[in-house]
Design a protein around this motif. Structure first.
Motif, PDB file in Angstrom:
ATOM      1  N   GLY A 288      -6.358  83.458  45.286  1.00  0.00           N
ATOM      2  CA  GLY A 288      -7.031  82.170  45.411  1.00  0.00           C
ATOM      3  C   GLY A 288      -7.730  81.717  44.144  1.00  0.00           C
ATOM      4  O   GLY A 288      -8.450  80.721  44.156  1.00  0.00           O
TER       5      GLY A 288
ATOM      6  N   LEU B  36     -11.254  77.205  50.023  1.00  0.00           N
ATOM      7  CA  LEU B  36     -11.198  78.662  49.865  1.00  0.00           C
ATOM      8  C   LEU B  36     -12.056  79.362  50.911  1.00  0.00           C
ATOM      9  O   LEU B  36     -11.653  80.373  51.487  1.00  0.00           O
TER      10      LEU B  36
ATOM     11  N   VAL C 168      -0.509  81.476  49.242  1.00  0.00           N
ATOM     12  CA  VAL C 168      -1.812  80.956  48.810  1.00  0.00           C
ATOM     13  C   VAL C 168      -1.665  79.500  48.370  1.00  0.00           C
ATOM     14  O   VAL C 168      -2.467  78.645  48.748  1.00  0.00           O
TER      15      VAL C 168
END
Length: 159
Positions: A56, A91, A149
């Protein structure tokens, strides 16, 4: 003092001087799947780090090739902070980190891998994310596939 070792990044850092073109300027020309650009704003884009410290690891990059944030028109600074806040929300919601490192490396002495196109790093952090594998085994365990991701973060920006 604790150290975060990232030996898997060495191949990129050690060859950065050999790059003929700016990786961020080149990424803007590619499709999102190849470039890993998750979001395109008016003056900035968000790109996944291909050599992440953790899963991330994002970067907010101005479209304009600028050496320092001092060079940006002040009226465009708000957009960068809005994108930062949106990135933190995405996130947090999707990866549930315990914290974040947010910052810039400006200039070679500061550790900038791409020295002449400033960018803001957002690095999700989890308690214990530096362990024996990286420290003693010279191995980094990345828990997520970078394409998964990318899809998660891009979907977060698209909403």
């Amino acid at each position: 003092m604790k150290f975060l070792f990232a030996p898997w990044r060495w191949s990129f850092i050690s060859n950065a001087d050999k790059l003929k073109k700016c990786v961020f300027c080149e990424a803007q020309k590619e499709g999102p799947d190849k470039s890993l650009i998750c979001y395109r704003g008016k003056n900035y884009f968000v790109i996944l780090n291909k050599y992440p410290y953790t899963s991330g690891h994002l970067m907010i990059v101005p479209f304009e090739h600028l050496n320092s944030p001092k060079d940006i028109d002040p009226q465009y600074s708000t957009e960068m902070w809005d994108i930062l806040n949106k990135s933190l929300d995405i996130l947090q919601k999707n990866f549930n980190p315990d914290g974040f490192n947010v910052g810039m490396n400006i200039g070679e002495a500061a550790g900038a891998g791409v020295r002449d196109h400033f960018h803001l790093h957002i690095v999700p952090r989890w308690k214990g994310d530096s362990n024996f594998m990286g420290v003693t085994g010279n191995t980094k365990v990345v828990s997520y596939d970078i394409n998964i991701v990318f899809d998660i973060i891009k979907k977060g920006f698209d909403q």
